[in-house]
Design an enzyme around this catalytic site. Structure first.
Site, PDB file in Angstrom:
ATOM      1  N   LYS A 215       0.812  -1.227   0.000  1.00  0.00           N
ATOM      2  CA  LYS A 215       0.000   0.000   0.000  1.00  0.00           C
ATOM      3  C   LYS A 215       0.843   1.273   0.000  1.00  0.00           C
ATOM      4  CE  LYS A 215      -4.211  -1.821   0.191  1.00  0.00           C
ATOM      5  NZ  LYS A 215      -5.133  -1.680  -0.956  1.00  0.00           N
TER       6      LYS A 215
ATOM      7  N   GLU B  86      -9.642   5.885   3.429  1.00  0.00           N
ATOM      8  CA  GLU B  86     -10.422   4.796   4.003  1.00  0.00           C
ATOM      9  C   GLU B  86      -9.488   3.622   4.197  1.00  0.00           C
ATOM     10  OE1 GLU B  86      -9.964   5.107   0.824  1.00  0.00           O
ATOM     11  OE2 GLU B  86      -9.443   3.046   0.317  1.00  0.00           O
TER      12      GLU B  86
ATOM     13  N   SER C  96       1.519  -9.925  -1.013  1.00  0.00           N
ATOM     14  CA  SER C  96       1.191  -8.500  -0.916  1.00  0.00           C
ATOM     15  C   SER C  96       1.387  -7.892   0.460  1.00  0.00           C
ATOM     16  CB  SER C  96      -0.245  -8.272  -1.376  1.00  0.00           C
ATOM     17  OG  SER C  96      -1.129  -9.119  -0.660  1.00  0.00           O
TER      18      SER C  96
END
Lengths: 415, 282
Positions: free
Chosen positions: A101, A123, A390
């Site tokens: 991210k 969010e 990930s």
């Protein structure tokens, strides 16, 4: 997956168009209040990527701050267990903050500064995007507010704590299903009233144009590195590349540099939840239909009227009734296969990877790992299968212990 | 309006034009209350629409509940949640609209998310709305760039497609939006979600006056208006006033009262607002 539309003549990577369309998907379905800000963002982004100073600053941060390039690791004992194709991990879990991210939040943070916006909202579902946003804001000196469903605040407590440590304000969202979808609604509502001073850092390849493109581009560093590492370490591109798909940001970033390499098989793994019944899963591409959610046209889990369906996944990051429009485009073009893995299969994969590779994967990632292990066993040993690892699973450890009735130290609870 | 007149009805856009022309002659602005369809149930909605009509509403926005309304504040959002929880469906929306439009004289427009319109199919949604006697649509999440298909369907059916301009809309864009708007133009008073506010935002009156120089389409102002004082100030410069969350909140607060009592209260409140839209002669 049956192709619904023929594969278009131009390369699949030549999307979106000027209106933000990926084939028929994407677009910009937002209240007029946000139109000017999205125009401004698109313009700022186009200028930024043409500016060598912007690229140099971002690349510098991705190196020294995030720790890129992340390694491509041969999963030796997992490969032995599967007894087929060689399994490799693209180690996004080694990125600063423990997931992919951060690639996006640093890029969008720099964009916000270029636009003169010093307040950031975001969010988050699993909390990884929230942490990555809080991290970028701390690094850049920006104010940060993170909306997070109250249910996710509960099940991802370590990330909530870490966001607060870095100076972010976390606002639990009590409306609706109290998960990622409601957090996006609340962030959008905040943005409606603050748009002139605030940038909304969306965490996935969802939302109105230009977000799906911007997030994909910032995450594409994953796939670009993987292409290069495969060539250098293995002498060729992989046969299969696998990633989990909720909104689909790690998958989009991993797949995008591969989509024009038509001999590489691409597989996205969605959250199969408890079962294939409505409400029991979050597999939009497997069970959904085209609809508009959060500003773009894509596959959505919805009822006959277009009301968004309730969804479920053991993984907060995949617990979302929509998916990025580019995935819908790839699905209908037949370029990427989408499948799903259940909660139980993901939890089994978590155990196997922990015990055989010494890596605690995120529950989101565990979905991709579960499918990869199954598939590796069906493929010959000369084939190469790359999984986008990930994120790391520390954030999930307490929830997994709770689901199994274990005490905090991982032993069987006596009470 | 009799049911038979619907079949051979003129364009609903011209019905709205006649309405605004008549109001102008009477020296007043339009009062356009908003109510959520099916909050808390369809029977109540039907009774509320009749009350609004009696109390002097010029037209009405009928909010279509949607699960993820990003343009709405907590009051309207909660009303959508209540309606969906008691079994709201689009079939019931069109059924109650059909009954309402036969019983009331004020035009009724549906305020609907494009998510719902797209899912049903644009042509089918418009045809169903027309058959139910609705006058047109306000689609809060459909910017002009994405609206060609719905626009064409509405023009074909003679229904209004009301567009919105907001404080963040640049001037040139506002002109383009006004050109596309049919029925009237919805001028959003503040950047933000729906919800009652105590003061009129700075610059609103000037913005309406500026818009007035750019378009002949009637201009209605909404978002944040709840009091007769606000309505009076807006009515001086605009062609109408939209009152949303305040009406919805009135219904929510009165939910436990006997229906007659809360309808009486509602009519009193809406009557005051309607009186405030009469422009004082100079």
């Amino acid at each position: 997956m049956t192709p619904v539309t023929p594969i278009p003549a131009p390369p699949l990577s030549q999307v979106p168009d000027a209106l933000g369309r990926f084939g028929r998907f994407g677009g910009r379905y937002v209240p007029e209040t946000l139109s000017a800000a999205l125009e401004q963002l698109e313009q700022a982004y186009n200028e930024a990527i043409a500016d060598p100073a912007f690229t140099a600053e971002l690349d510098g941060l991705l190196g020294a701050f995030v720790g890129r390039p992340t390694p491509l690791l041969f999963a030796k004992r997992l490969t032995e267990l599967a007894g087929g194709a060689q399994i490799y991990f693209k180690r996004e879990d080694l990125s600063h903050t423990g997931a992919h991210k951060i690639n996006n939040t640093l890029g969008q943070g720099l964009l916000a500064i270029r636009m003169g916006k010093r307040r950031i909202i975001a969010e988050t579902g699993a909390g990884q995007h929230g942490v990555a946003t809080a991290t970028a804001c701390a690094r850049f000196g920006l104010d940060c507010v993170v909306y997070m469903g109250a249910e996710d605040v509960r099940r991802q407590a370590p990330n909530v704590r870490n966001m607060r440590f870095m100076g972010a304000e976390v606002r639990p969202v009590e409306s609706g299903s109290r998960t990622l979808r409601d957090a996006i609604n609340e962030a959008m509502r905040d943005w409606m009233g603050s748009v002139e001073t605030t940038h909304y850092i969306i965490g996935s390849v969802v939302g109105p144009h230009p977000f799906p493109r911007i997030v994909r581009d910032f995450q594409s560093v994953i796939g670009r590195e993987t292409v290069e590492q495969c060539r250098r370490q293995l002498g060729r591109l992989p046969d299969t590349v696998v990633a989990c798909v909720g909104g689909g940001s790690n998958a989009a970033g991993m797949f995008y540099p591969f989509v024009d390499h038509s001999d590489v098989r691409l597989v996205g793994v969605e959250a199969g939840g408890r079962s294939g019944r409505p409400g029991d899963h979050a597999a939009s591409l497997s069970y959904g239909s085209p609809g508009i959610l959060h500003g773009s046209l894509s596959y959505v889990l919805q009822d006959v009227d277009g009301q968004t369906a309730d969804v479920h996944s053991v993984s907060a990051g995949l617990d979302y009734p929509g998916v990025g429009p580019e995935h819908s485009y790839w699905r209908d073009a037949g370029r990427v296969e989408y499948t799903s893995v259940t909660d139980a299969e993901a939890l089994d994969a978590f155990d196997l990877v922990a015990q055989r590779e010494g890596i605690l994967p995120a529950l989101e990632t565990s979905h991709a790992l579960a499918w990869a292990m199954e598939e590796a066993g069906r493929r010959p040993p000369e084939e190469i299968l790359v999984v986008c690892l990930s994120g790391r699973g520390d954030k999930d450890a307490a929830e997994i212990a709770r689901l199994r009735g274990l005490s905090a130290d991982g032993t069987a609870a006596s009470a | 309006m009799s049911a038979s007149s619907v079949a051979a009805s003129p364009s609903k856009v011209s019905v709205l034009a006649d309405l605004f022309a008549a109001l102008k002659t009477q020296g007043r602005a339009a009062l356009a209350p908003f109510v959520t369809a099916g909050d808390p149930d369809m029977e109540t909605t039907l009774a509320v629409l009749e009350s609004l009509d009696r109390a002097g509403a010029s037209l009405c926005e009928l909010g279509v509940p949607y699960s993820d309304p990003i343009a709405d504040g907590p009051v309207i959002q909660s009303s959508y949640t209540r309606a969906l929880a008691t079994g709201f469906t689009l079939e019931r929306l069109f059924e109650v609209s059909r009954q309402a439009t036969q019983r009331v004289k004020m035009p009724i427009l549906a305020m609907a998310s494009y998510s719902l319109i797209y899912r049903r199919g644009i042509d089918r949604f418009v045809a169903d709305a027309k058959a139910a006697g609705l006058t047109g649509f306000v689609v809060p999440d459909l910017p002009i760039e994405e609206s060609d298909q719905l626009d064409a369907a509405c023009r074909q059916a003679g229904l209004a497609l009301v567009r919105l301009v907001t404080p963040t809309t640049p001037p040139e864009r506002a002109e383009a939006i006004a050109r596309k708007s049919t029925g009237f133009l919805y001028c959003v008073s503040v950047a933000g979600v729906t919800g009652a506010r105590t003061d009129l935002p700075a610059g609103l009156i000037e913005r309406v006056k500026w818009l007035r120089t750019k378009t002949d389409v009637p201009i209605l102002v909404g978002f944040g208006i709840s009091s007769p004082e606000q309505a009076r100030a807006v009515a001086k410069v605009a062609d109408g006033v939209i009152v949303g969350s305040a009406v919805v909140r009135h219904l929510a607060e009165a939910a436990n009262q006997p229906r007659e009592a809360f309808l009486h209260g509602l009519e009193g409140y809406v009557g005051e607002l309607a009186a405030a839209t009469v422009r004082q002669s100079a």
